[in-house]
Design a protein around this motif. Structure first.
Motif, mmCIF file in Angstrom:
data_model
loop_
_atom_site.group_PDB
_atom_site.id
_atom_site.type_symbol
_atom_site.label_atom_id
_atom_site.label_comp_id
_atom_site.label_asym_id
_atom_site.label_seq_id
_atom_site.Cartn_x
_atom_site.Cartn_y
_atom_site.Cartn_z
ATOM 1 N N GLU A 241 0.838 -1.185 0.000
ATOM 2 C CA GLU A 241 0.000 0.000 0.000
ATOM 3 C C GLU A 241 0.877 1.241 0.000
ATOM 4 O O GLU A 241 1.842 1.321 0.768
ATOM 5 N N VAL A 242 0.521 2.206 -0.824
ATOM 6 C CA VAL A 242 1.249 3.476 -0.890
ATOM 7 C C VAL A 242 0.221 4.599 -0.772
ATOM 8 O O VAL A 242 -0.710 4.699 -1.580
ATOM 9 N N TRP A 243 0.391 5.442 0.247
ATOM 10 C CA TRP A 243 -0.509 6.578 0.463
ATOM 11 C C TRP A 243 0.155 7.853 -0.010
ATOM 12 O O TRP A 243 1.363 8.053 0.174
ATOM 13 N N ASP A 244 -0.628 8.733 -0.641
ATOM 14 C CA ASP A 244 -0.157 10.069 -0.986
ATOM 15 C C ASP A 244 -1.295 11.055 -0.748
ATOM 16 O O ASP A 244 -2.446 10.658 -0.521
ATOM 17 N N ALA A 245 -1.001 12.337 -0.808
ATOM 18 C CA ALA A 245 -1.950 13.372 -0.448
ATOM 19 C C ALA A 245 -2.919 13.731 -1.554
ATOM 20 O O ALA A 245 -3.842 14.530 -1.321
ATOM 21 N N ALA B 25 -9.442 8.446 7.994
ATOM 22 C CA ALA B 25 -8.765 9.276 8.993
ATOM 23 C C ALA B 25 -8.021 10.452 8.373
ATOM 24 O O ALA B 25 -7.927 11.528 8.985
ATOM 25 N N VAL B 26 -7.489 10.283 7.181
ATOM 26 C CA VAL B 26 -6.687 11.330 6.549
ATOM 27 C C VAL B 26 -7.205 11.541 5.135
ATOM 28 O O VAL B 26 -7.974 10.739 4.592
ATOM 29 N N SER B 27 -6.769 12.618 4.521
ATOM 30 C CA SER B 27 -7.130 12.890 3.141
ATOM 31 C C SER B 27 -6.204 12.128 2.196
ATOM 32 O O SER B 27 -5.281 11.450 2.627
ATOM 33 N N GLY B 28 -6.446 12.292 0.924
ATOM 34 C CA GLY B 28 -5.616 11.610 -0.056
ATOM 35 C C GLY B 28 -6.186 10.254 -0.424
ATOM 36 O O GLY B 28 -7.377 9.968 -0.263
ATOM 37 N N LYS B 29 -5.316 9.392 -0.895
ATOM 38 C CA LYS B 29 -5.744 8.060 -1.353
ATOM 39 C C LYS B 29 -4.656 7.039 -1.046
ATOM 40 O O LYS B 29 -3.487 7.384 -0.794
#
Length: 210
Positions: free
Chosen positions: A86-90, A127-131
């Motif tokens: 999994e890779v999260w970014d804004a 909980a946070v924005s982005g994807k």
């Protein structure tokens, strides 16, 4: 979920190589290094897309760019028969595979992920924005390679030669000396008297006698 590990990185170009080192060490710790090649390719593509969408791509960023620098997060989840990268970014925009031209140098990242992964997709965390873009890779331990079997050689048609006992008896084994005579022989520097009876072996003859 059996294993879980994650790493947060600055959204710059060096995040790609750092994420590869993180993944390699984690797979080694989980004893799943046999899926390392495919996992590294998937991670490189996902982190590259995340940095391209939200990060700084210049080699020497300015202070103003660094103040607005975003983060990307790489997470590795180990399941019973697979691992999930999994890779999260804004950026809230969902990833879309593109049909790149034959001469294009980029644009094939998600197509490569589709070919290597069992499943892939994206979602927006609460909980946070982005994807979060994820890819699941099946874990199949390699089968042990069987040892090569030795081919059976054809039976040899050569028969062993048996000794001719009669011929061996006819071969002289020494010199015939008169019975009762003494023969001086030297053996390893020592002189000894040998009483010759009948046939005397050649090795017993003294070198002083013709």
């Amino acid at each position: 979920m059996r294993f879980f590990d994650q790493l947060s990185l600055a959204a710059v170009r060096s995040a790609v190589s750092t994420s590869r080192h993180f993944l390699r060490l984690t797979l080694f710790k989980w004893q799943a290094a046999f899926v390392e090649d495919d996992a590294l390719l998937i991670t490189s593509e996902l982190v590259t897309n995340a940095v391209t969408a939200t990060g700084v791509l210049t080699d020497h960023p300015t202070w103003g760019e660094l103040e607005k620098l975003n983060l990307v997060q790489v997470r590795l989840v180990g399941l019973r028969d697979s691992i999930v990268i999994e890779v999260w970014d804004a950026s809230p925009e969902a990833p879309t595979p593109m049909q790149a031209d034959d001469d294009a140098e980029d644009g094939r990242g998600l197509l490569l992920v589709q070919q290597l992964a069992e499943r892939w997709g994206s979602y927006r965390p609460r909980a946070v924005s982005g994807k979060v873009v994820w890819a699941e890779l099946a874990v199949r331990p390699p089968r042990p390679t069987p040892l090569p079997r030795r081919e059976k050689s054809a039976r040899s048609t050569i028969r062993p030669v048996r000794p001719d006992v009669g011929f061996l008896r006819r071969v002289p084994t020494g010199w015939r000396w008169p019975s009762g005579g003494l023969l001086m022989a030297r053996h390893t520097g020592m002189t000894r008297a040998v009483r010759a009876r009948g046939r005397v072996p050649l090795g017993v003859l003294s070198p002083d006698r013709p």
